[in-house]
Design a protein around this motif. Structure first.
Motif, PDB file in Angstrom:
ATOM      1  N   SER A  45       0.863  -1.144   0.226  1.00  0.00           N
ATOM      2  CA  SER A  45      -0.475   0.552   0.251  1.00  0.00           C
ATOM      3  C   SER A  45       0.812   1.222   0.044  1.00  0.00           C
ATOM      4  O   SER A  45       0.396   2.278  -1.404  1.00  0.00           O
ATOM      5  N   ILE A  46       1.832   1.271   0.848  1.00  0.00           N
ATOM      6  CA  ILE A  46       2.786   2.278   1.050  1.00  0.00           C
ATOM      7  C   ILE A  46       3.655   2.591  -1.077  1.00  0.00           C
ATOM      8  O   ILE A  46       3.804   3.472  -1.334  1.00  0.00           O
ATOM      9  N   ILE A  47       4.370   2.389  -1.074  1.00  0.00           N
ATOM     10  CA  ILE A  47       4.520   1.762  -2.024  1.00  0.00           C
ATOM     11  C   ILE A  47       4.137   2.640  -3.850  1.00  0.00           C
ATOM     12  O   ILE A  47       3.807   3.258  -4.229  1.00  0.00           O
ATOM     13  N   MET A  48       2.134   1.342  -3.619  1.00  0.00           N
ATOM     14  CA  MET A  48       2.064   1.760  -4.563  1.00  0.00           C
ATOM     15  C   MET A  48       1.177   3.227  -4.180  1.00  0.00           C
ATOM     16  O   MET A  48       1.890   3.918  -5.175  1.00  0.00           O
ATOM     17  N   LEU A  49       0.849   3.619  -3.467  1.00  0.00           N
ATOM     18  CA  LEU A  49       0.291   5.500  -2.993  1.00  0.00           C
ATOM     19  C   LEU A  49       1.819   6.553  -2.903  1.00  0.00           C
ATOM     20  O   LEU A  49       1.132   7.286  -3.656  1.00  0.00           O
ATOM     21  N   GLY A  50       2.525   5.832  -2.499  1.00  0.00           N
ATOM     22  CA  GLY A  50       4.053   7.032  -2.801  1.00  0.00           C
ATOM     23  C   GLY A  50       3.851   7.049  -4.207  1.00  0.00           C
ATOM     24  O   GLY A  50       4.421   8.157  -5.015  1.00  0.00           O
ATOM     25  N   LYS A  51       4.288   6.058  -5.107  1.00  0.00           N
ATOM     26  CA  LYS A  51       4.567   5.999  -6.034  1.00  0.00           C
ATOM     27  C   LYS A  51       3.169   6.734  -7.463  1.00  0.00           C
ATOM     28  O   LYS A  51       4.118   7.717  -8.027  1.00  0.00           O
ATOM     29  N   GLN A  52       2.173   6.440  -6.382  1.00  0.00           N
ATOM     30  CA  GLN A  52       0.887   7.372  -7.466  1.00  0.00           C
ATOM     31  C   GLN A  52       1.299   8.802  -7.447  1.00  0.00           C
ATOM     32  O   GLN A  52       1.098   9.905  -7.937  1.00  0.00           O
ATOM     33  N   LEU A  53       1.171   9.229  -6.197  1.00  0.00           N
ATOM     34  CA  LEU A  53       0.776  10.846  -5.325  1.00  0.00           C
ATOM     35  C   LEU A  53       2.062  11.333  -5.350  1.00  0.00           C
ATOM     36  O   LEU A  53       2.448  12.040  -6.416  1.00  0.00           O
ATOM     37  N   ILE A  54       4.209  10.777  -5.745  1.00  0.00           N
ATOM     38  CA  ILE A  54       4.763  11.131  -5.655  1.00  0.00           C
ATOM     39  C   ILE A  54       5.445  11.247  -7.082  1.00  0.00           C
ATOM     40  O   ILE A  54       5.843  12.573  -8.237  1.00  0.00           O
ATOM     41  N   GLN A  55       5.059  10.054  -8.037  1.00  0.00           N
ATOM     42  CA  GLN A  55       6.147  10.286  -8.911  1.00  0.00           C
ATOM     43  C   GLN A  55       5.114  10.860 -10.237  1.00  0.00           C
ATOM     44  O   GLN A  55       5.407  10.756 -11.194  1.00  0.00           O
ATOM     45  N   ASN A  56       3.755   9.920  -9.825  1.00  0.00           N
ATOM     46  CA  ASN A  56       2.858   9.841 -11.116  1.00  0.00           C
ATOM     47  C   ASN A  56       1.971  11.980 -11.363  1.00  0.00           C
ATOM     48  O   ASN A  56       1.618  12.071 -12.340  1.00  0.00           O
ATOM     49  N   ASN A  57       1.950  11.918 -10.690  1.00  0.00           N
ATOM     50  CA  ASN A  57       1.879  13.188 -10.473  1.00  0.00           C
ATOM     51  C   ASN A  57       2.400  14.458  -9.575  1.00  0.00           C
ATOM     52  O   ASN A  57       2.561  15.356 -10.787  1.00  0.00           O
ATOM     53  N   MET A  85       4.053   3.213 -19.588  1.00  0.00           N
ATOM     54  CA  MET A  85       4.416   2.633 -17.782  1.00  0.00           C
ATOM     55  C   MET A  85       4.067   3.024 -16.395  1.00  0.00           C
ATOM     56  O   MET A  85       4.274   1.816 -16.114  1.00  0.00           O
ATOM     57  N   GLU A  86       3.590   4.594 -15.855  1.00  0.00           N
ATOM     58  CA  GLU A  86       2.936   3.830 -14.487  1.00  0.00           C
ATOM     59  C   GLU A  86       1.669   3.642 -14.645  1.00  0.00           C
ATOM     60  O   GLU A  86       1.933   3.028 -13.499  1.00  0.00           O
ATOM     61  N   MET A  87       1.429   3.287 -15.661  1.00  0.00           N
ATOM     62  CA  MET A  87      -0.360   2.234 -15.415  1.00  0.00           C
ATOM     63  C   MET A  87       0.036   1.318 -15.616  1.00  0.00           C
ATOM     64  O   MET A  87      -0.641   0.569 -15.207  1.00  0.00           O
ATOM     65  N   ILE A  88       1.196   0.765 -16.412  1.00  0.00           N
ATOM     66  CA  ILE A  88       1.491  -1.091 -16.550  1.00  0.00           C
ATOM     67  C   ILE A  88       1.265  -1.133 -15.200  1.00  0.00           C
ATOM     68  O   ILE A  88       1.995  -2.028 -14.429  1.00  0.00           O
ATOM     69  N   ILE A  89       2.476  -0.467 -14.450  1.00  0.00           N
ATOM     70  CA  ILE A  89       3.100  -0.705 -12.995  1.00  0.00           C
ATOM     71  C   ILE A  89       1.733  -0.754 -12.090  1.00  0.00           C
ATOM     72  O   ILE A  89       2.141  -2.067 -11.387  1.00  0.00           O
ATOM     73  N   GLN A  90       1.035   0.134 -12.289  1.00  0.00           N
ATOM     74  CA  GLN A  90      -0.287   0.239 -11.603  1.00  0.00           C
ATOM     75  C   GLN A  90      -1.175  -0.958 -11.365  1.00  0.00           C
ATOM     76  O   GLN A  90      -1.485  -1.502 -10.549  1.00  0.00           O
TER      77      GLN A  90
END
Length: 977
Positions: free
Chosen positions: A651-663, A717-722
C-alpha cells in the motif's frame, strides 16, 4: 534559354556571379516577402496563417542564430549598410581567383557586406571558430530550406534583425503537395458515398437507449455527427479518382492533423549534402534547428469567443471540474492522432473496469471487518488466559513474551487474510482476462470507425543515428577494403557491428538488477540492525514498538530508493537502446519499452517479493538461528504472519509512487523545465528592440515555450506498473483497485491537461493497436495467477487453517489452531550468551513456544520438521497447481466465449467492402457513359465536318475537270482521303 538576359554580356565568370545573385535573390524574396520597409505585417488574428492571412501554417521550424559583430575597415570609417532594401553583396576571394559569395544580415534585417582589404584590393571576411560554426549551420539551413521549396512547400521566414536571437521558419503545404503525399502515404479520406450502419435490435438496443439516456449528463458537449447511423465510405486518396471524394473546399479537405503529418514526412526525408544530414531529425540533433512542431489550434483560454478544437478539449476534457464526464475520444483522435487517441481510450476503459473490481474489493474488506469478532484464531491469540510464552525475538537483550501482546496485529491480519481473499484472487484473474478481451473489442470498434481496418505497416525512415553509424561504417570500409569486397555487406549494420552494444546491454542490465537486489538487501540489513539497536533501549515504549517503527521506516526508505532508481533506470534504458542503434523509430521504441519495463518491474516489486516469499523462511529455530552478521539474526514475520506486513509494504509503495511520481513529478518537472528554458532564452537573447515583431506573441511563439512531446512510454509505463500492483498481489491488499481508481480519475485529467496546455502539439501517428503494451499486459495477467496462488498458499494462513479444520481438529472447528501451529523449545538448550539477561521470568520458564511445525524436545527427533509440516507443504503445492490450472482454464474459457471482433463490426466491415465495390462500379459506369457521350458528340461533329469537306472537294473536282489528267487524278485521290 533560362539564363537571365542581364547576365549575358558579363562574360563567363561575370555570368556565373550574376546568375548566383539572381538565384539567391529569388530565394530571399520567397523568405522575406513583405519585409521591405522594416515593419513586419500583422499575421492573421489567430496567428495560424502566413502574412497574407490566406495560407495556413502547417509546420514551424525554430532556431537560434548569432551574427558576426560588425568590423570597421582600417582608417576608422564605417560602412553603413543600405537600409530599406534587400541588397545582396558579392565578395571575391582574390587569393584563389574564384567567386565566393558571403551573405550577412544586419540588425535591420537586410543583407550587407563586411569587408577588409585583400591582396588584390578586394575585401575578404575572417571567421573565428564560433563564427565558422554558426556560418556552417546557416548554410545548412539555407540548403535545407531550399530543398523544401524544391519539394513544393512554401516557406515564410522571420527576418534576423538582432545580433542573436530566436527565429522561426513557417511552412505551408499547397494542395498539389498535399494531394501528392496523401496518395503516397495511402491516407484514407471520406468519399461522397454514405451508407447506413445497421444496429443490433431487440433487448440490446433497448438497453443501449436506456443507458444513453441515463448517461446523457456525463457526455461531453462536443460537436457530434448529425446522423450517427450513417458513415462516410473512406478510401485511400488517389488523384486519378479525385471525383470520388467529397471535396467542398481544398483548404479544409485535409484537416490540420493530416496536413502537419504530411509536412513532417517531407521534413524527415529531405536531406542536405552538408554533413550528410538525413532529414530534420539529424538537423535538430546537430543543433542546426532547435525544434520542429505543428501548431496548436489557437489559445485554449481567453476572452475571445472564437472556439477551436483546442479550447473545446480544454473545456470539456482537460479540466479537473469535468472529471465525471466521459472522454471525447473521437475529438482527441482528430486533434492528436490515432496513437494518442488509442492511449486515452485504453486508459478510459481501464479506469471503467476498476469500478467493479473496487466494489468487490471493498466488499471483501468489509467482510473481514464484519467477521473479525467471530474469528476463532484471533480470539485465541488475544485471550489472556492462554499463556503462550514465546521465545525471545533477539539474543541477550530480548525477554520472553506473551503471545497475547500481538493481539492487535492478529486482528488486523484477519482483515486481509480470510477466505474471501481467495475468491477475490480468482475474481481479479478473470477480471484481467475480461479487461483484455474487452479492450480488443473496443480497439476493433475504434479501428472501424477511425478507418484503420486494413492499415498497412508504413515503411519507416531510418533513424538519423542509424544512418550516421552506417555512413561511418561505409567510410571506414572504403578505406580498408579491396576492390573485390562485397558491396551488399556495407548496406546495413550486421551482428558484428552491434555486438559491443548487445554486450554492454547485457552486462549493464545485469548490473542494474543486482543493484536493485543490493538495495533490497541494504534495507533488510537496516531492519535487522535497527531492530537490534532499538531492542537495547532502556525505554519500555521504544522496545514495545520496535516492529512497527522498523517496518514503517524501512518501507519509506524502500519507496525513496524505488523513486530514485526509477529515474536512473529510465535514463539508462534510453542510453542502452541508443547504443544498440535500432534502424527505425518503432524498433527503438519497442526495445526501449522492454528494457525500461524490465528494470522498473524489478525495482518496484523486488521489496514486495522479498516480504511475500522470502522473509521469515530462513530464520532457523531457537538454539540454531541463522545470522547475517555476528550477533544479528535474520528477521522473521510477525506472529500474525507476513501478510499484514506485505499489505503495508504494497500500500505505501503503491500510494507513494502514484502520489509522488505519477502526480507531483508529472506536474512539477514540466513546469521547472519550462521555467529553465525561459530563463535560458532570456539570458542568451540580448535585450534589443525588435521593430519587426508584433507586440502580441504569435501562436508559434507561444508553442515554442511549451515542453516538447517525448512519447507515450512514460504514460503507459506508470499505468502498467499500477496494473501490476492491482493484479499481482491483490490477495494481500483488496483495496488496491480502489486506490488505483481514485488515482486514475485524477490521472486522466492530469494527462489531458498536460497534452492540451503544457506540451507542444505532437505529430499525428496512425496506429491500429497499442503495440507491445498489450503483450506486457497479457504477460502480467498470466503471472498474476501464479503469484496470487503462491501468496495464498505460502504467505497467508489459509492452507494451514484449512488443513487443521479438516484433518487435525477434534470437532471440525478452528479451536486449538494457535496451539497447533506453535512448537515447543527447551530453554536450557539455548546457546551460551544468547539467554535473556536480567529476565524476571527466567526461573519460571522451562519451555518457550515458536511458530513452526517441529517435533517437541522430548521426541526421538527433537526440533526436526514434523509430519504436519510435510502435510501442510504438500497441501500448499497442491493448492498452487489446482488454483493455477482452474483460473487458467476459466481465463481461456472467457477468452473463447468473448469474440475479439464484435459481431456488428464484423458485419459492417463486410458490408463496407461490398458498398465500396458497388460505389466504384457505379462511378466508373457513370464516368464511362460520360466519356461515351463526349465521343459520340465528337464523332457527330467530325462526320458533319467530313461531309462538308467532301462536298467542297467534289465541286472543286468538277470545276477543274478540264485541267490536266494528273491533277484530276490527284484531286480524286485527295477526295478519297
Amino acid at each position: 534559354g533560362d539564363r537571365p538576359r542581364a547576365c549575358l554580356p558579363l562574360g563567363h565568370f561575370g555570368f556565373l556571379v550574376c546568375e548566383i545573385c539572381v538565384f539567391l535573390s529569388q530565394i530571399i524574396n520567397n523568405y522575406l516577402d513583405g519585409t521591405q520597409g522594416g515593419a513586419m505585417d500583422k499575421a492573421s488574428s489567430s496567428g495560424m496563417h502566413f502574412r497574407d492571412s490566406k495560407r495556413k501554417v502547417d509546420y514551424v521550424l525554430a532556431y537560434h542564430y548569432r551574427k558576426r559583430l560588425p568590423r570597421h575597415p582600417p582608417g576608422g570609417g564605417s560602412r553603413e549598410p543600405m537600409r530599406g532594401s534587400a541588397s545582396l553583396a558579392l565578395v571575391l576571394n582574390g587569393e584563389t581567383g574564384k567567386g565566393h559569395m558571403e551573405l550577412q544580415q544586419q540588425e535591420d534585417g537586410q543583407h550587407a557586406l563586411q569587408e577588409r582589404p585583400g591582396p588584390l584590393g578586394v575585401e575578404v571576411i575572417e571567421l573565428g571558430p564560433l563564427d565558422a560554426l554558426e556560418e556552417e549551420k546557416r548554410l545548412q539551413r539555407e540548403e535545407y530550406e531550399r530543398n523544401l521549396v524544391e519539394a513544393g512547400l512554401e516557406i515564410e521566414k522571420d527576418p534576423e534583425n538582432k545580433s542573436q536571437g530566436l527565429s522561426f521558419v513557417r511552412i505551408h503545404a499547397p494542395w498539389q503537395v498535399l494531394s501528392r503525399e496523401a496518395e503516397l502515404l495511402k491516407i484514407k479520406m471520406p468519399t461522397k458515398k454514405m451508407y447506413e450502419i445497421t444496429e443490433e435490435g431487440g433487448i440490446l438496443k433497448k438497453l443501449n437507449e436506456i443507458w444513453c439516456k441515463l448517461t446523457e449528463p456525463l457526455q461531453p458537449q462536443v460537436p457530434q455527427q448529425e446522423n450517427t447511423n450513417m458513415k462516410s465510405l473512406s478510401y485511400p486518396f488517389s488523384r486519378e479518382k479525385i471525383y470520388l471524394y467529397n471535396i467542398k473546399d481544398k483548404d479544409t479537405f485535409f484537416d490540420n492533423a493530416t496536413r502537419s503529418r504530411i509536412v513532417r514526412e517531407i521534413l524527415k526525408r529531405t536531406s542536405t549534402k552538408a554533413r550528410n544530414s538525413m532529414g530534420i531529425g539529424t538537423l535538430i540533433a546537430n543543433n542546426v534547428y532547435d525544434a520542429a512542431y505543428p501548431l496548436h489550434d489557437g489559445e485554449y483560454e481567453g476572452q475571445n469567443d472564437d472556439m477551436n478544437e483546442r479550447k473545446l478539449l480544454y473545456q470539456e476534457w482537460a479540466r479537473y471540474g469535468v472529471f465525471y464526464k466521459f472522454q471525447p475520444i473521437d475529438l482527441i483522435r482528430k486533434y492528436f492522432g490515432e496513437k494518442i487517441g488509442l492511449y486515452f481510450a485504453w486508459l478510459g476503459l481501464y479506469t471503467e473496469f476498476l469500478i467493479p473490481s473496487s466494489v468487490v474489493g471493498i466488499i471483501v474488506f468489509l467482510y473481514g471487518c464484519i467477521t473479525i469478532e467471530s474469528d476463532i484464531p484471533s480470539k485465541e491469540m488475544c485471550d489472556q488466559r492462554n499463556a503462550f510464552t514465546m521465545c525471545p525475538l533477539c539474543d541477550k537483550f530480548c525477554d520472553y513474551w506473551n503471545l497475547s501482546s500481538a493481539c492487535a496485529t492478529a486482528r488486523a491480519s484477519h482483515l486481509f487474510d480470510n477466505p474471501a481473499t481467495v475468491f477475490f484472487s480468482i475474481f481479479m484473474a478473470l477480471w484481467a482476462t475480461m479487461f483484455l478481451e474487452q479492450w480488443k473489442r473496443l480497439q476493433m470498434r475504434l479501428s472501424y470507425f477511425w478507418d484503420l481496418t486494413g492499415l498497412e505497416e508504413e515503411e519507416e525512415h531510418p533513424r538519423p543515428e542509424y544512418e550516421t553509424t552506417l555512413l561511418q561504417k561505409k567510410l571506414k570500409n572504403k578505406n580498408i577494403t579491396t576492390e573485390n569486397s562485397n558491396e551488399d555487406e556495407k548496406e546495413k549494420l550486421t551482428w558484428s557491428d552491434r555486438m559491443p552494444g548487445y554486450a554492454t546491454n547485457f552486462g549493464l542490465i545485469l548490473f542494474m538488477i543486482m543493484l536493485t537486489f543490493s538495495a533490497v538487501f541494504g534495507v533488510i540489513v537496516y531492519r535487522i540492525t535497527t531492530a537490534a539497536a532499538l531492542s537495547f533501549s532502556t525505554n519500555e515504549t521504544t522496545r514495545s514498538n520496535v516492529r512497527v517503527t522498523v517496518t514503517a521506516t524501512a518501507v519509506i526508505i524502500n519507496l525513496v530508493v524505488i523513486l530514485i532508481l526509477d529515474e536512473i533506470y529510465g535514463a539508462v534504458a534510453k542510453w542502452l537502446t541508443e547504443i544498440e542503434v535500432p534502424k527505425t523509430e518503432k524498433t527503438f521504441e519497442e526495445r526501449l519499452i522492454l528494457k525500461a519495463f524490465l528494470l522498473k518491474f524489478v525495482n518496484s516489486y523486488a521489496p514486495i517479493f522479498y516480504v511475500a516469499f522470502f522473509k521469515g523462511r530462513f530464520v532457523g529455530r531457537p538454539g540454531h538461528y541463522v545470522y547475517v552478521f555476528d550477533g544479528y539474526r535474520m528477521e522473521e514475520c510477525a506472529p500474525g504472519g507476513c501478510l499484514m506486513e506485505l499489505c503495508i509494504q504494497l500500500s505505501i509503495i503503491m500510494l507513494g509512487k502514484q502520489l509522488i511520481q505519477n502526480n507531483l513529478f508529472e506536474i512539477g518537472i514540466p513546469k521547472l523545465k519550462k521555467l529553465f528554458r525561459k530563463l535560458k532564452d532570456e539570458r542568451t537573447e540580448p535585450k534589443e528592440m525588435d521593430t519587426n515583431q508584433s507586440k502580441d506573441p504569435q501562436q508559434w511563439d507561444l508553442d515554442y515555450i511549451l515542453e516538447p512531446f517525448t512519447g507515450l512510454t512514460p504514460e503507459y509505463m506508470e499505468m502498467i506498473i499500477q496494473f501490476g500492483f492491482v493484479t499481482l498481489f491483490v490477495a494481500s491488499f483488496p483495496l488496491a483497485p480502489l486506490f488505483a481508481l481514485l488515482n486514475n480519475i485524477i490521472e486522466v485529467r492530469l494527462d489531458a491537461k498536460k497534452f492540451v496546455t503544457e506540451l507542444r502539439r505532437p505529430d499525428t501517428v496512425r496506429a491500429k493497436d497499442i503495440g507491445i503494451w498489450y503483450n506486457i499486459l497479457s504477460g502480467i495477467g498470466k503471472l498474476s495467477v501464479i503469484i496470487n496462488a503462491f501468496v495464498i498458499a505460502v504467505t497467508s494462513d489459509f492452507i494451514p487453517r484449512l488443513m487443521y479444520q479438516y484433518a487435525y481438529s477434534q470437532n471440525g472447528t478452528m479451536h486449538g489452531f494457535i496451539n497447533h501451529t506453535l512448537s515447543y523449545f527447551n530453554v536450557s538448550h539455548l546457546k551460551a550468551g544468547t539467554q535473556p539477561e536480567n529476565s524476571p521470568f527466567a526461573q519460571d520458564v522451562l519451555f518457550c513456544r515458536f511458530k513452526d511445525y517441529r517435533e517437541p524436545p522430548w521426541s526421538q527427533d527433537p526440533y526436526e520438521f514434523s509430519k504436519q509440516y510435510w502435510a501442510v507443504l504438500s497441501a500448499r503445492l497442491a493448492f498452487v497447481i489446482l488454483f493455477q490450472n482452474l483460473v487458467m482454464f476459466l481465463s481461456v474459457l472467457v477468452d473463447w466465449m468473448i469474440p475479439d471482433i464484435p459481431k456488428d463490426i464484423s458485419e459492417q466491415i463486410k458490408k463496407e467492402k461490398s458498398v465500396l465495390v458497388d460505389f466504384f462500379l457505379k462511378e466508373e459506369h457513370e464516368k464511362l457513359k460520360l466519356i461515351e457521350s463526349f465521343i459520340a458528340r465528337d464523332k457527330q461533329k467530325h462526320e458533319s465536318e467530313t461531309k462538308g469537306k467532301r462536298i467542297r472537294a467534289a465541286s472543286f473536282c468538277q470545276f477543274n475537270r478540264s485541267q490536266q489528267g494528273s491533277f484530276a487524278s490527284f484531286s480524286s485521290r485527295h477526295t478519297e482521303v
